[in-house]
Design a protein around this motif. Structure first.
Motif, short mmCIF file in Angstrom:
data_model
loop_
_atom_site.label_atom_id
_atom_site.label_comp_id
_atom_site.label_asym_id
_atom_site.label_seq_id
_atom_site.Cartn_x
_atom_site.Cartn_y
_atom_site.Cartn_z
N ASP A 1 0.86 -1.18 0.00
CA ASP A 1 0.00 0.00 0.00
C ASP A 1 0.89 1.23 0.00
OD1 ASP A 1 -2.38 -1.45 0.12
OD2 ASP A 1 -2.31 -1.54 2.32
N ALA A 2 0.34 2.33 -0.45
CA ALA A 2 1.08 3.59 -0.46
C ALA A 2 1.43 3.97 0.97
CB ALA A 2 0.26 4.69 -1.11
N LEU A 3 2.62 4.45 1.17
CA LEU A 3 3.08 4.87 2.49
C LEU A 3 2.95 6.38 2.60
CD1 LEU A 3 6.33 2.75 2.79
CD2 LEU A 3 4.09 2.26 3.78
N THR A 4 2.60 6.83 3.77
CA THR A 4 2.62 8.26 4.03
C THR A 4 3.69 8.53 5.08
OG1 THR A 4 0.90 8.03 5.69
CG2 THR A 4 0.18 8.61 3.49
N VAL A 5 4.50 9.49 4.79
CA VAL A 5 5.60 9.84 5.68
C VAL A 5 5.30 11.23 6.24
CG1 VAL A 5 8.08 10.24 5.81
CG2 VAL A 5 7.18 8.48 4.29
N PRO A 6 5.37 11.39 7.56
CA PRO A 6 5.08 12.71 8.12
C PRO A 6 6.10 13.73 7.66
CG PRO A 6 5.88 11.21 9.83
CD PRO A 6 5.75 10.42 8.57
N LYS A 7 5.63 14.98 7.58
CA LYS A 7 6.53 16.07 7.21
C LYS A 7 7.55 16.26 8.34
CE LYS A 7 4.61 19.84 5.91
NZ LYS A 7 3.70 20.99 5.75
N ALA A 8 8.76 16.59 7.95
CA ALA A 8 9.82 16.78 8.94
C ALA A 8 9.46 17.88 9.95
CB ALA A 8 11.14 17.11 8.24
N SER A 9 8.78 18.92 9.48
CA SER A 9 8.40 20.01 10.40
C SER A 9 7.41 19.49 11.45
CB SER A 9 7.80 21.18 9.63
OG SER A 9 6.68 20.75 8.87
N ASP A 10 6.51 18.58 11.06
CA ASP A 10 5.56 18.01 12.01
C ASP A 10 6.28 17.13 13.04
OD1 ASP A 10 3.41 19.24 10.76
OD2 ASP A 10 2.93 17.48 9.53
N ARG B 1 11.74 26.59 10.73
CA ARG B 1 10.82 27.73 10.88
C ARG B 1 9.37 27.28 10.88
NH1 ARG B 1 13.01 32.96 7.50
NH2 ARG B 1 14.48 33.58 9.10
N GLU B 2 9.04 26.35 10.00
CA GLU B 2 7.67 25.85 9.93
C GLU B 2 7.29 25.15 11.24
OE1 GLU B 2 4.78 22.98 7.22
OE2 GLU B 2 6.80 23.45 6.49
N GLN C 1 21.21 27.25 15.12
CA GLN C 1 21.66 26.10 15.91
C GLN C 1 20.69 24.92 15.76
OE1 GLN C 1 22.31 27.44 19.91
NE2 GLN C 1 24.10 26.13 20.17
N LEU C 2 19.39 25.20 15.74
CA LEU C 2 18.41 24.14 15.54
C LEU C 2 18.61 23.45 14.19
CD1 LEU C 2 15.16 25.75 17.03
CD2 LEU C 2 16.37 23.74 17.88
N VAL C 3 18.93 24.24 13.19
CA VAL C 3 19.20 23.67 11.86
C VAL C 3 20.40 22.73 11.94
CG1 VAL C 3 20.03 24.23 9.53
CG2 VAL C 3 18.15 25.55 10.55
N GLU C 4 21.45 23.17 12.61
CA GLU C 4 22.67 22.34 12.75
C GLU C 4 22.39 21.08 13.57
OE1 GLU C 4 25.65 24.85 14.50
OE2 GLU C 4 25.63 26.24 12.79
N GLN C 5 21.69 21.23 14.69
CA GLN C 5 21.43 20.11 15.59
C GLN C 5 20.51 19.06 14.98
OE1 GLN C 5 19.99 21.68 19.31
NE2 GLN C 5 21.90 22.75 19.75
N THR C 6 19.51 19.51 14.24
CA THR C 6 18.51 18.57 13.70
C THR C 6 18.85 18.05 12.31
OG1 THR C 6 17.17 20.34 12.74
CG2 THR C 6 16.65 19.67 15.02
N GLY C 7 19.71 18.78 11.60
CA GLY C 7 20.03 18.39 10.23
C GLY C 7 18.90 18.73 9.26
N LEU C 8 17.94 19.55 9.72
CA LEU C 8 16.82 19.94 8.86
C LEU C 8 17.10 21.29 8.22
CD1 LEU C 8 13.94 18.98 11.34
CD2 LEU C 8 14.74 17.67 9.35
N SER C 9 16.34 21.62 7.20
CA SER C 9 16.53 22.91 6.54
C SER C 9 15.98 24.03 7.41
CB SER C 9 15.80 22.93 5.19
OG SER C 9 14.40 22.99 5.40
N ARG C 10 16.42 25.24 7.12
CA ARG C 10 15.96 26.41 7.86
C ARG C 10 14.45 26.58 7.70
NH1 ARG C 10 18.26 32.55 7.19
NH2 ARG C 10 17.21 33.37 9.01
N ALA C 11 13.93 26.35 6.49
CA ALA C 11 12.49 26.48 6.24
C ALA C 11 11.70 25.47 7.08
CB ALA C 11 12.20 26.29 4.75
N THR C 12 12.23 24.25 7.20
CA THR C 12 11.56 23.20 7.98
C THR C 12 11.53 23.57 9.46
OG1 THR C 12 12.17 21.53 6.37
CG2 THR C 12 11.61 20.75 8.56
#
Length: 174
Positions: A10-19, A58-59, A45-56
Motif C-alpha cells: 500500500d502507499a506509504l505516508t511519511v510525516p513532514k519533517a516540520s511536524d 521555521r515551519e 543552531q536548531l538547523v545544525e542540531q537537527t540536520g533539517l533545513s531552515r524552512a523546515t
C-alpha cells in the motif's frame, strides 16, 4: 519466474519533517523538560542540531507558536521561548472543537448536567468560606435579576462557575 505473483504494497505516508520536529518539541514542553520562559536554541543552531533545513525548522516553530506553546520574539534578544498552555488555551480549543464539530447546545447541556452533580458533591466537601460567599453572591444576583434576561444569564454562569471553583478541581478554573 513467469506467472508468479509478487506481494503488493500500500502507499506509504511519511510525516513532514516540520511536524516531526514540532511533535518532539511539543512533547518536551508538555512533559516539563522545557520550562516556561526557557529559550530554545537559535534557529541556526536548531538547523545544525537537527540536520533539517531552515524552512523546515521555521515551519515547526510556527506550528508551535500557533498552538501557543512558543512565543516568537523578533529582533536582538529575541528567539523562540517556551510558553506552557493555560486555561485560556483549553477554553479556546474547546470552543473551536464545539464550533468546528457543530456540537448541539443540547449536547453541551447534557454534558454539563452529567458533570455538575460531581462538582457539587466535591464543592460540598471542599468548599471554603470564600466559596460560600461567592455562591451566596451569585444566588443573590440570580434572584435580583428578575426579568432582566442578560443579567440573569450572567448571574447563572457566575453561579455555575462558583460551584465548579468550590469543587477545588484542577480543571475548575480556580
Amino acid at each position: 519466474m513467469p506467472g508468479r505473483s509478487h506481494p503488493r504494497f500500500d502507499a506509504l505516508t511519511v510525516p513532514k519533517a516540520s511536524d516531526v520536529l514540532a511533535s518532539e518539541v511539543r512533547e518536551r514542553i508538555l512533559s516539563g523538560e522545557f520550562t516556561e520562559g526557557m529559550a530554545l536554541p537559535p534557529e541556526r543552531q536548531l538547523v545544525e542540531q537537527t540536520g533539517l533545513s531552515r524552512a523546515t525548522v521555521r515551519e515547526a516553530l510556527r506550528i508551535l507558536e500557533v498552538e501557543k506553546l512558543l512565543q516568537i520574539r523578533p529582533a536582538r534578544g529575541g528567539g523562540a521561548f517556551v510558553h506552557r498552555p493555560g486555561r485560556e488555551s483549553l477554553a479556546s480549543t474547546v470552543q473551536l472543537v464545539i464550533r468546528g464539530q457543530r456540537i448541539r447546545l443540547e449536547a453541551l447541556h447534557e454534558t454539563r448536567e452529567a458533570i455538575e452533580p460531581t462538582c457539587a458533591a466535591l464543592a460540598a466537601v471542599r468548599r471554603t468560606d470564600r466559596d460560600l460567599a461567592e455562591l451566596d453572591a451569585a444566588q443573590r444576583d440570580l434572584v435580583e435579576a428578575g426579568d432582566d434576561i442578560p443579567r440573569f444569564l450572567r448571574a447563572n454562569i457566575d453561579w455555575h462557575s462558583a460551584v465548579a471553583r468550590a469543587s477545588d478541581n484542577e480543571l475548575s478554573g480556580s
